[in-house]
Enzyme design. Structure first.
Site, PDB file in Angstrom:
ATOM      1  N   GLY A  12      -9.461  66.052  37.616  1.00 32.11           N
ATOM      2  CA  GLY A  12      -9.854  67.277  38.314  1.00 32.11           C
ATOM      3  C   GLY A  12      -8.938  68.436  37.975  1.00 32.11           C
ATOM      4  O   GLY A  12      -8.090  68.346  37.072  1.00 32.11           O
ATOM      5  N   ASN A  34     -13.667  59.277  39.506  1.00 35.94           N
ATOM      6  CA  ASN A  34     -15.099  58.949  39.410  1.00 35.94           C
ATOM      7  C   ASN A  34     -15.882  60.078  38.740  1.00 35.94           C
ATOM      8  O   ASN A  34     -17.100  60.015  38.654  1.00 35.94           O
ATOM      9  CB  ASN A  34     -15.694  58.640  40.798  1.00 35.94           C
ATOM     10  CG  ASN A  34     -15.806  59.872  41.678  1.00 35.94           C
ATOM     11  OD1 ASN A  34     -15.322  60.952  41.327  1.00 35.94           O
ATOM     12  ND2 ASN A  34     -16.428  59.726  42.835  1.00 35.94           N
ATOM     13  N   THR A  37     -16.215  65.743  40.391  1.00 36.09           N
ATOM     14  CA  THR A  37     -15.889  67.136  40.033  1.00 36.09           C
ATOM     15  C   THR A  37     -14.866  67.185  38.899  1.00 36.09           C
ATOM     16  O   THR A  37     -14.493  68.267  38.455  1.00 36.09           O
ATOM     17  CB  THR A  37     -15.333  67.905  41.249  1.00 36.09           C
ATOM     18  OG1 THR A  37     -14.271  67.126  41.831  1.00 36.09           O
ATOM     19  CG2 THR A  37     -16.405  68.148  42.288  1.00 36.09           C
ATOM     20  N   THR A  92     -14.337  58.797  50.969  1.00 37.35           N
ATOM     21  CA  THR A  92     -13.291  59.038  49.959  1.00 37.35           C
ATOM     22  C   THR A  92     -11.944  59.218  50.648  1.00 37.35           C
ATOM     23  O   THR A  92     -10.932  58.653  50.228  1.00 37.35           O
ATOM     24  CB  THR A  92     -13.653  60.283  49.113  1.00 37.35           C
ATOM     25  OG1 THR A  92     -14.819  59.968  48.357  1.00 37.35           O
ATOM     26  CG2 THR A  92     -12.525  60.672  48.177  1.00 37.35           C
ATOM     27  N   TYR A 145     -14.310  66.986  55.508  1.00 43.60           N
ATOM     28  CA  TYR A 145     -13.095  67.213  54.720  1.00 43.60           C
ATOM     29  C   TYR A 145     -11.869  67.348  55.630  1.00 43.60           C
ATOM     30  O   TYR A 145     -10.884  66.639  55.460  1.00 43.60           O
ATOM     31  CB  TYR A 145     -13.307  68.479  53.888  1.00 43.60           C
ATOM     32  CG  TYR A 145     -12.178  68.830  52.933  1.00 43.60           C
ATOM     33  CD1 TYR A 145     -11.983  68.113  51.758  1.00 43.60           C
ATOM     34  CD2 TYR A 145     -11.337  69.908  53.193  1.00 43.60           C
ATOM     35  CE1 TYR A 145     -10.968  68.458  50.866  1.00 43.60           C
ATOM     36  CE2 TYR A 145     -10.327  70.251  52.307  1.00 43.60           C
ATOM     37  CZ  TYR A 145     -10.144  69.526  51.144  1.00 43.60           C
ATOM     38  OH  TYR A 145      -9.141  69.878  50.267  1.00 43.60           O
TER      39      TYR A 145
HETATM   40  P1  NAD Z   1     -11.118  68.833  42.145  1.00 41.16           P
HETATM   41  O1  NAD Z   1     -12.434  68.685  42.820  1.00 41.16           O
HETATM   42  O2  NAD Z   1     -11.022  69.628  40.896  1.00 41.16           O
HETATM   43  O3  NAD Z   1     -10.487  67.404  41.838  1.00 41.16           O
HETATM   44  C1  NAD Z   1     -10.743  66.266  42.599  1.00 41.16           C
HETATM   45  C2  NAD Z   1     -10.838  65.068  41.663  1.00 41.16           C
HETATM   46  O4  NAD Z   1     -11.074  63.877  42.424  1.00 41.16           O
HETATM   47  C3  NAD Z   1     -11.987  65.181  40.667  1.00 41.16           C
HETATM   48  O5  NAD Z   1     -11.545  64.810  39.380  1.00 41.16           O
HETATM   49  C4  NAD Z   1     -13.024  64.210  41.211  1.00 41.16           C
HETATM   50  O6  NAD Z   1     -13.897  63.725  40.206  1.00 41.16           O
HETATM   51  C5  NAD Z   1     -12.138  63.155  41.831  1.00 41.16           C
HETATM   52  N1  NAD Z   1     -12.788  62.372  42.885  1.00 41.16           N
HETATM   53  C6  NAD Z   1     -13.480  62.861  43.954  1.00 41.16           C
HETATM   54  N2  NAD Z   1     -13.909  61.829  44.715  1.00 41.16           N
HETATM   55  C7  NAD Z   1     -13.459  60.693  44.129  1.00 41.16           C
HETATM   56  C8  NAD Z   1     -13.594  59.313  44.443  1.00 41.16           C
HETATM   57  N3  NAD Z   1     -14.273  58.889  45.517  1.00 41.16           N
HETATM   58  N4  NAD Z   1     -13.013  58.408  43.602  1.00 41.16           N
HETATM   59  C9  NAD Z   1     -12.341  58.808  42.510  1.00 41.16           C
HETATM   60  N5  NAD Z   1     -12.194  60.099  42.161  1.00 41.16           N
HETATM   61  C10 NAD Z   1     -12.745  61.032  42.977  1.00 41.16           C
HETATM   62  O7  NAD Z   1     -10.124  69.402  43.249  1.00 41.16           O
HETATM   63  P2  NAD Z   1      -8.632  69.932  43.139  1.00 41.16           P
HETATM   64  O8  NAD Z   1      -8.633  71.364  43.459  1.00 41.16           O
HETATM   65  O9  NAD Z   1      -8.008  69.478  41.883  1.00 41.16           O
HETATM   66  O10 NAD Z   1      -7.978  69.159  44.363  1.00 41.16           O
HETATM   67  C11 NAD Z   1      -7.190  67.989  44.188  1.00 41.16           C
HETATM   68  C12 NAD Z   1      -6.673  67.524  45.540  1.00 41.16           C
HETATM   69  O11 NAD Z   1      -5.910  68.557  46.157  1.00 41.16           O
HETATM   70  C13 NAD Z   1      -7.778  67.153  46.528  1.00 41.16           C
HETATM   71  O12 NAD Z   1      -7.370  66.015  47.248  1.00 41.16           O
HETATM   72  C14 NAD Z   1      -7.864  68.353  47.448  1.00 41.16           C
HETATM   73  O13 NAD Z   1      -8.298  68.003  48.721  1.00 41.16           O
HETATM   74  C15 NAD Z   1      -6.414  68.826  47.453  1.00 41.16           C
HETATM   75  N6  NAD Z   1      -6.345  70.269  47.771  1.00 41.16           N
HETATM   76  C16 NAD Z   1      -6.713  71.203  46.846  1.00 41.16           C
HETATM   77  C17 NAD Z   1      -6.664  72.554  47.182  1.00 41.16           C
HETATM   78  C18 NAD Z   1      -7.036  73.633  46.203  1.00 41.16           C
HETATM   79  O14 NAD Z   1      -7.018  74.809  46.574  1.00 41.16           O
HETATM   80  N7  NAD Z   1      -7.332  73.341  44.960  1.00 41.16           N
HETATM   81  C19 NAD Z   1      -6.264  72.922  48.462  1.00 41.16           C
HETATM   82  C20 NAD Z   1      -5.927  71.944  49.375  1.00 41.16           C
HETATM   83  C21 NAD Z   1      -5.956  70.608  49.019  1.00 41.16           C
END
Ligand code: NAD
Ligand code: UDP
Length: 315
Positions: A12, A34, A37, A92, A145
Site C-alpha cells: 500500500g 491482499n 488497495t 481486517t 474503521y
Molecule cells: P493503503 O490503503 O494504501 O494501504 C493498506 C494496505 O493494506 C494495502 O496494500 C491493502 O491492499 C492492504 N490490505 C487491506 N486489507 C487487507 C487484508 N485484509 N489483508 C491483507 N492486506 C490488506 O493505506 P495507507 O494509507 O498506506 O495506510 C496504511 C495503514 O496506516 C492503515 O492501517 C491505515 O489505517 C493507517 N493510517 C493511514 C493514514 C493515512 O493518512 N494514510 C492515517 C491514519 C492511519
C-alpha cells in the site's frame, strides 16, 4: 543489525515507502498483502531484490512466519475504500490484528500497530493529545474503521499486559505523498488529480473543516523510531501539526499546480470530523521525532510524482 521484518499492507501507500527504507537499511522484508488497495507496482523497483518476499494473503486468515518485527499496516485507509465493505473492514482490524498479535506472541516478535487519529472521532478537544478518549459514533458509516482501530488498540494493549508482548501503538494523522492512488478518494489525491486536469475541485460541505497533513517520509521515520524505542508502548500521535481548512488546501494545490480549476461544493459525508490536529509533544519527548517536510514542499513532491505517473498512464 539486520532483522527479518514483516510488513502487513506493505504494497500500500505508507507500507511501500516503509519497505523502501527497510530494504535500503539492509533488512530482510516480508510483505503480506491482499492487494485490495495495494499495488505490485508500488514495490516494482524491489521485485528482484533478494531480501524481499511478497506474499498475497489476507490477514483475516492466520499465517505462520519466522520474523523479528511486525509492522501491522494492513487495512484500507481511505473512507471510500474502508466503507466499500464495512464488515470486511471490521474483520481486517479485529481478526487481522488478532492473528498478527498471535504470530508475534508465538515467535517473540516486536509488534507495531498502525492505528489512526480516527480513534478520536469528531474530536471535542483540540488539538488532540493521546489522553483524549475520542468522540466516535459506534454505528455511523466511519465506525467500521474507527471502532475497528479502537479494538485493534485494545487487543494490542492487552497482549502486552497479559502476555508480556513487546508492542507499540502509533496513531497516524492524515498522511500524503507519492504513490497514493488516483482514485483513492482521499482529499490530497482528489484535489491534485482534479487540479492537474483543470477539473472542478470537489469541496465537501463548506470546506471549513480542518485536517493536518504529514508527508510520508516523515511518517515512515516516525514508525521506525517507534519500533526502535525501548520501554515505551505508546500510544503516540504521528502527524504534522500544520492545520488547514479544505478551502485553504484547495487554494494551495490550485496555486502549486498552476491550475485553472474552480472549487465546487458537494454534500458533506455523514460524521465527517470538523477539525483535526495532532499534539505531538509525546513524540517529540519520547522519540525525538517531529516532521521535517513542510506542506508546501511535500505537496510539490507529490504533484511532481502525480504528473509523471499521469503522463505515463496517458502515453
Ligand atoms: P493503503 O490503503 O494504501 O494501504 C493498506 C494496505 O493494506 C494495502 O496494500 C491493502 O491492499 C492492504 N490490505 C487491506 N486489507 C487487507 C487484508 N485484509 N489483508 C491483507 N492486506 C490488506 O493505506 P495507507 O494509507 O498506506 O495506510 C496504511 C495503514 O496506516 C492503515 O492501517 C491505515 O489505517 C493507517 N493510517 C493511514 C493514514 C493515512 O493518512 N494514510 C492515517 C491514519 C492511519
Ligand atoms: N474532502 C473534500 N473533497 C474531496 C475529498 C475529501 O472536501 O474530494 C474532505 C473530507 O470531507 C474531509 C477531508 O477532506 O473533511 C479529509 O478527507 P479524507 O477522506 O482525505 O480523510 P479523513 O476524512 O479520513 O481525514
Amino acid at each position: 543489525m539486520s532483522s527479518r521484518i514483516l510488513v502487513t499492507g506493505g504494497a500500500g501507500f505508507i507500507g511501500s515507502h516503509l519497505c523502501d527504507e527497510l530494504l535500503q537499511q539492509g533488512h530482510e522484508v516480508i510483505v503480506l498483502d491482499n492487494f485490495f488497495t495495494g499495488r505490485k507496482r508500488n514495490l516494482e523497483q524491489h521485485l528482484s531484490h533478494p531480501q524481499l518476499e511478497v506474499i498475497r494473503a489476507d490477514v483475516t486468515e492466520p499465517i505462520l512466519l519466522e520474523v523479528d518485527e511486525i509492522y501491522h499496516l494492513a487495512c484500507p485507509a481511505s473512507p471510500v475504500h474502508y466503507q466499500h465493505n464495512p464488515i470486511k473492514t471490521v474483520k481486517t482490524n479485529v481478526l487481522g490484528t488478532l492473528h498478527m498479535l498471535g504470530l508475534a506472541k508465538r515467535v517473540g516478535a516486536k509488534f507495531l500497530l498502525a492505528s489512526t487519529s480516527e480513534v478520536y472521532g469528531d474530536p471535542q478537544e483540540h488539538p488532540q493529545t493521546e489522553e483524549y478518549w475520542g468522540n466516535v459514533n459506534p454505528i455511523g458509516p466511519r465506525s467500521c474503521y474507527d471502532e475497528g482501530k479502537r479494538i485493534a488498540e485494545t487487543l494490542t494493549e492487552n497482549y502486552r499486559l497479559e502476555h508480556g508482548l513487546d508492542t507499540r501503538i502509533v496513531r497516524i494523522f492524515n498522511t500524503y505523498g507519492p504513490r497514493m492512488l488516483f482514485d483513492d478518494g482521499r482529499v490530497v489525491s482528489n484535489f491534485i488529480v482534479q487540479a492537474l486536469a483543470n477539473q472542478p475541485i470537489t469541496i465537501f460541505g463548506d470546506g471549513e473543516q480542518t485536517r493536518s497533513f504529514c508527508y510520508v517520509s516523515d511518517l515512515v521515520r516516525g514508525l521506525q523510531s517507534m519500533m526502535a524505542v525501548k520501554d515505551f508502548s505508546g500510544p503516540v500521535n504521528l502527524g504534522n501539526p500544520e492545520e488547514f481548512t479544505m478551502n485553504a488546501l484547495a487554494e494551495k494545490i490550485i496555486q502549486l499546480t498552476g491550475s485553472s480549476s474552480k472549487k465546487v461544493n458537494r454534500e458533506l459525508p455523514q460524521d465527517d470530523p470538523t477539525r483535526r490536529r495532532p499534539d505531538i509533544r509525546r513524540a517529540q519527548e519520547k522519540l525525538g521525532w517531529e516532521p521535517a517536510v513542510s506542506v508546501d514542499d511535500g505537496l510539490q513532491r507529490t504533484i511532481l510524482e502525480f504528473r509523471e505517473r499521469l503522463e505515463s498512464v496517458e502515453s
